[in-house]
Design an enzyme around this catalytic site. Structure first.
Site, short mmCIF file in Angstrom:
data_model
loop_
_atom_site.label_atom_id
_atom_site.label_comp_id
_atom_site.label_asym_id
_atom_site.label_seq_id
_atom_site.Cartn_x
_atom_site.Cartn_y
_atom_site.Cartn_z
CG ASN A 16 43.60 45.45 44.75
OD1 ASN A 16 43.44 46.29 43.87
ND2 ASN A 16 44.75 45.27 45.38
CE LYS A 18 47.07 42.65 43.43
NZ LYS A 18 48.27 42.08 44.00
CG HIS A 102 47.82 46.62 48.35
ND1 HIS A 102 48.95 46.14 47.73
CD2 HIS A 102 46.89 45.64 48.26
CE1 HIS A 102 48.70 44.91 47.28
NE2 HIS A 102 47.46 44.59 47.58
CD GLU A 104 50.58 44.72 44.63
OE1 GLU A 104 49.69 45.38 44.06
OE2 GLU A 104 50.55 43.47 44.70
CD GLU A 174 46.26 42.21 51.06
OE1 GLU A 174 45.47 41.52 50.41
OE2 GLU A 174 46.92 43.14 50.57
N GLY A 180 50.07 37.68 45.70
CA GLY A 180 50.44 37.47 44.30
C GLY A 180 51.49 36.41 44.07
CB SER A 215 47.97 33.31 47.20
OG SER A 215 49.03 34.05 46.63
C1 PEP Z 1 46.06 41.76 46.95
O1 PEP Z 1 46.50 42.34 45.97
O2 PEP Z 1 45.62 42.40 47.90
C2 PEP Z 1 46.10 40.29 46.95
C3 PEP Z 1 45.73 39.67 48.04
O3 PEP Z 1 46.53 39.67 45.80
P1 PEP Z 1 46.47 38.09 45.49
O4 PEP Z 1 45.10 37.61 45.90
O5 PEP Z 1 46.70 37.98 44.03
O6 PEP Z 1 47.54 37.45 46.32
#
Ligand code: PEP
Length: 253
Positions: A16, A18, A102, A104, A174, A180, A215
């Site tokens: 992703n 973003k 997601h 966000e 998640e 992030g 992460s």
């Molecule tokens: C994400 O945006 O779905 C995500 C898992 O980000 P990151 O890997 O940077 O934590």
């Protein structure tokens, strides 16, 4: 890697991006990723660029085994929804997967469980595969309410769709506090939630792919992928670096 309890589930790694990238950087990244993912594999790989780069990304992925996905979609099929993009438009551009729910989008755009459920339906109606994200906040986790939150997020979709349609869907756990932030769920924390999510799927429990996101990096991917109920990863930051991304794809392979 062969897991006794999920021998029939192919691992899946989803990048992703973003709101990152530009034409030049994307081309550079994609050329390296495509070159590093030649031939036959036991894992599926999907890249989800921002909407304006879908066509460019699709053309650079063409002929490779890497599939195209999108980061969100409208719950509506067409009409007066300025700025929105429908799932059938994404299908037109050869997207195969769409991330929905997601954190966000839920936190920053105020998307509700019910909207996410309607997006899920719109994605499937367009013939695409939803990747439904769920996850608890840090507060939920500190209060030991992670399963309750995730159960509620899943039930909101089940209430609109039933469970059978998950035959053609992917789930992603998640934890909001891990996305992030550089903090990853421990294998025990991740496995507890994945096992719970799988149990919520009833008859489809053994069939649906459930990804972990938060992460994930090359150094911790292998340990997460070895867990019986984790079928791959949803990556943010790590999908923007070709070497890191490919190392994670290989760990899933
Ligand atoms: C994400 O945006 O779905 C995500 C898992 O980000 P990151 O890997 O940077 O934590």
């Amino acid at each position: 890697m062969n897991k006794a309890s999920n021998a029939k589930r192919r691992q899946l790694v989803v990048g992703n991006w973003k709101m990152n990238g530009n034409l030049h950087e994307n081309a550079d990244l994609l050329v390296k990723v495509v070159a590093g993912w030649q031939g036959e594999h036991n894992a599926d790989v999907v890249i989800c660029p921002p909407f304006p780069y879908l066509i460019h990304t699709g053309s650079l992925l063409s002929g490779s085994a890497i599939l195209l996905g999108a980061q969100t979609t409208s719950e509506h099929s067409k009409g007066a929804y300025t700025g929105e993009v429908s799932a059938s438009m994404l299908a037109d551009l050869d997207c195969k997967f769409v991330i929905i729910g997601h954190n966000e989008r839920r936190r920053l755009q105020g998307e509700t469980d019910e909207q996410v459920a309607r997006q899920f339906i719109a994605v499937q109606q367009a013939g695409l595969i939803p990747i439904l994200c769920v996850g608890e906040s840090l507060k939920d986790r500190e209060q030991g309410r992670q399963l309750e939150t995730i159960g509620r997020q899943l039930d909101a979709v089940f209430a609109h769709t039933g469970k059978d349609v998950f035959n053609n869907a992917v789930l992603a756990y998640e934890p909001v506090w891990a996305v992030g932030t550089g903090k990853t769920a421990t294998p025990e924390q991740a496995e507890e939630v994945h096992r719970f999510m799988r149990a919520q799927l009833g008859e489809l429990a053994g069939k649906v792919r459930i990804l972990y996101g938060g992460s994930v990096k090359a150094h911790n991917a292998q340990q997460l992928f070895a867990l019986p109920d984790i079928d791959g990863a949803l990556l943010g930051g790590a999908s923007l670096d070709a070497d890191e991304f490919l190392a994670i794809c290989r760990a899933a392979d």
